[in-house]
Design a protein around this motif. Sequence first.
Motif, mmCIF file in Angstrom:
data_model
loop_
_atom_site.group_PDB
_atom_site.id
_atom_site.type_symbol
_atom_site.label_atom_id
_atom_site.label_comp_id
_atom_site.label_asym_id
_atom_site.label_seq_id
_atom_site.Cartn_x
_atom_site.Cartn_y
_atom_site.Cartn_z
ATOM 1 N N ALA A 152 53.383 3.193 8.462
ATOM 2 C CA ALA A 152 52.476 2.428 8.752
ATOM 3 C C ALA A 152 52.752 0.823 8.350
ATOM 4 O O ALA A 152 52.659 0.049 9.022
ATOM 5 N N ASP A 153 52.990 1.016 6.894
ATOM 6 C CA ASP A 153 52.840 -0.434 6.490
ATOM 7 C C ASP A 153 54.393 -1.000 6.967
ATOM 8 O O ASP A 153 54.455 -2.300 7.287
ATOM 9 N N ALA A 154 55.501 -0.384 7.217
ATOM 10 C CA ALA A 154 56.718 -0.879 7.704
ATOM 11 C C ALA A 154 56.411 -1.511 9.203
ATOM 12 O O ALA A 154 57.215 -2.316 9.535
ATOM 13 N N GLN A 155 55.765 -0.557 9.952
ATOM 14 C CA GLN A 155 55.482 -0.938 11.457
ATOM 15 C C GLN A 155 54.209 -1.758 11.739
ATOM 16 O O GLN A 155 53.769 -1.909 12.636
ATOM 17 N N THR A 156 53.695 -2.469 10.643
ATOM 18 C CA THR A 156 52.760 -3.239 10.884
ATOM 19 C C THR A 156 52.992 -4.719 11.056
ATOM 20 O O THR A 156 53.726 -5.414 10.113
ATOM 21 N N TYR A 157 52.736 -5.332 12.035
ATOM 22 C CA TYR A 157 53.148 -6.687 12.440
ATOM 23 C C TYR A 157 52.047 -7.501 12.704
ATOM 24 O O TYR A 157 51.233 -7.594 13.507
ATOM 25 N N PRO A 158 51.852 -8.694 11.476
ATOM 26 C CA PRO A 158 50.711 -9.650 11.652
ATOM 27 C C PRO A 158 51.136 -10.648 12.495
ATOM 28 O O PRO A 158 52.212 -11.215 12.570
ATOM 29 N N ILE A 159 50.302 -10.899 13.673
ATOM 30 C CA ILE A 159 50.525 -12.087 14.500
ATOM 31 C C ILE A 159 49.548 -13.353 14.237
ATOM 32 O O ILE A 159 48.245 -12.990 14.474
ATOM 33 N N LYS A 160 50.088 -14.570 14.028
ATOM 34 C CA LYS A 160 49.196 -15.519 13.797
ATOM 35 C C LYS A 160 48.851 -16.204 15.206
ATOM 36 O O LYS A 160 49.701 -16.416 15.959
ATOM 37 N N CYS A 161 47.686 -16.939 15.272
ATOM 38 C CA CYS A 161 47.247 -17.432 16.635
ATOM 39 C C CYS A 161 47.034 -18.878 16.189
ATOM 40 O O CYS A 161 46.139 -19.667 16.757
ATOM 41 N N GLY A 162 47.494 -19.393 15.455
ATOM 42 C CA GLY A 162 47.483 -20.823 14.840
ATOM 43 C C GLY A 162 46.468 -21.063 14.186
ATOM 44 O O GLY A 162 45.392 -20.331 13.805
ATOM 45 N N GLU A 163 46.397 -22.096 13.280
ATOM 46 C CA GLU A 163 45.308 -22.483 12.436
ATOM 47 C C GLU A 163 43.876 -22.465 13.204
ATOM 48 O O GLU A 163 42.904 -22.197 12.379
ATOM 49 N N GLU A 164 43.787 -23.037 14.097
ATOM 50 C CA GLU A 164 42.514 -23.341 14.841
ATOM 51 C C GLU A 164 42.110 -21.905 15.528
ATOM 52 O O GLU A 164 40.986 -21.893 15.869
ATOM 53 N N GLY A 165 43.094 -20.927 15.613
ATOM 54 C CA GLY A 165 42.911 -19.883 16.461
ATOM 55 C C GLY A 165 43.031 -20.119 18.013
ATOM 56 O O GLY A 165 42.917 -21.386 18.587
ATOM 57 N N VAL A 166 42.783 -19.146 18.804
ATOM 58 C CA VAL A 166 42.742 -19.334 20.399
ATOM 59 C C VAL A 166 41.296 -18.626 20.861
ATOM 60 O O VAL A 166 40.892 -17.355 20.379
ATOM 61 N N LYS A 167 40.456 -19.377 21.525
ATOM 62 C CA LYS A 167 39.145 -18.851 21.963
ATOM 63 C C LYS A 167 39.405 -17.954 23.155
ATOM 64 O O LYS A 167 40.134 -18.139 24.284
ATOM 65 N N GLY A 168 38.676 -16.876 23.118
ATOM 66 C CA GLY A 168 38.766 -15.898 24.347
ATOM 67 C C GLY A 168 38.022 -14.556 24.020
ATOM 68 O O GLY A 168 37.519 -14.522 22.875
ATOM 69 N N ASN A 169 38.023 -13.719 25.117
ATOM 70 C CA ASN A 169 37.274 -12.218 25.069
ATOM 71 C C ASN A 169 38.131 -11.404 25.159
ATOM 72 O O ASN A 169 37.390 -10.305 25.508
ATOM 73 N N GLN A 170 39.384 -11.531 25.284
ATOM 74 C CA GLN A 170 40.226 -10.357 25.496
ATOM 75 C C GLN A 170 41.577 -10.340 24.721
ATOM 76 O O GLN A 170 42.172 -11.529 24.419
ATOM 77 N N LEU A 171 42.230 -9.339 24.148
ATOM 78 C CA LEU A 171 43.562 -9.216 23.675
ATOM 79 C C LEU A 171 44.560 -8.715 24.691
ATOM 80 O O LEU A 171 43.946 -7.801 25.420
ATOM 81 N N ARG A 172 45.668 -9.120 24.456
ATOM 82 C CA ARG A 172 46.546 -8.551 25.394
ATOM 83 C C ARG A 172 48.030 -8.229 24.645
ATOM 84 O O ARG A 172 48.533 -9.264 23.824
ATOM 85 N N VAL A 173 48.507 -7.335 24.817
ATOM 86 C CA VAL A 173 49.936 -7.079 24.300
ATOM 87 C C VAL A 173 50.830 -6.689 25.506
ATOM 88 O O VAL A 173 50.421 -5.755 26.424
ATOM 89 N N ARG A 174 51.679 -7.337 25.766
ATOM 90 C CA ARG A 174 52.578 -7.029 26.964
ATOM 91 C C ARG A 174 54.251 -7.191 26.699
ATOM 92 O O ARG A 174 54.569 -8.088 26.003
ATOM 93 N N LEU A 175 54.898 -6.230 27.392
ATOM 94 C CA LEU A 175 56.199 -6.181 27.201
ATOM 95 C C LEU A 175 56.757 -7.145 28.394
ATOM 96 O O LEU A 175 56.373 -7.233 29.672
ATOM 97 N N LYS A 176 57.908 -7.885 28.256
ATOM 98 C CA LYS A 176 58.459 -8.986 29.297
ATOM 99 C C LYS A 176 59.533 -7.804 30.212
ATOM 100 O O LYS A 176 59.526 -8.313 31.234
ATOM 101 N N ASP A 177 59.944 -6.749 29.592
ATOM 102 C CA ASP A 177 60.726 -5.766 30.269
ATOM 103 C C ASP A 177 59.784 -4.774 30.925
ATOM 104 O O ASP A 177 59.410 -3.928 30.129
ATOM 105 N N ASP A 178 59.623 -4.826 32.228
ATOM 106 C CA ASP A 178 58.760 -3.963 32.854
ATOM 107 C C ASP A 178 59.305 -2.732 33.200
ATOM 108 O O ASP A 178 58.546 -1.705 33.865
#
Length: 148
Positions: free
Chosen positions: A107-133
């Motif tokens: 789990a430690d090796a496969q954990t990826y922290p994603i930053k959304c900028g210092e101010e963050g991004v305002k929203g009500n949904q999260l999405r993870v998507r692959l470009k290769d469909d």
Amino acid sequence: VEATEALNNKRSETRACDGDTATFYHSVQGDYEEGVLNPNLTLKLDGTYRITNITVVNVYTGDFCKSHASKCTERLEGAEVGVLTDSDEETFKLCEEVNVTSNILTADAQTYPIKCGEEGVKGNQLRVRLKDDSKILMIAEISAEGYM
């Protein structure tokens, strides 16, 4: 920040935000003949937040991973992680792409922290998507940090 429901799939979506990295979510693979492919996960939050960090845990368990570690972990390579500001697809704000840095199956090796900028991004949904469909999205866990 709590996720209340997955919006687009019916296959193990609650496992993506259950706090257990040993279970996993995978996208429903579409119908190739119909041209419907949907390798993404969209989670509705319990409110609107300014998301500052998203953590994605890649799949690292199961028989396939045990026998094909690099193929297993590299499925998440390049996945776009971000925030939707409403249900309109055009409002996806990319935070970062996943850069798989290890084939070690923990789990430690496969954990990826994603930053959304210092101010963050305002929203009500999260999405993870692959470009290769042509691929199936598989993740063990997703969580977010933010404020109202």
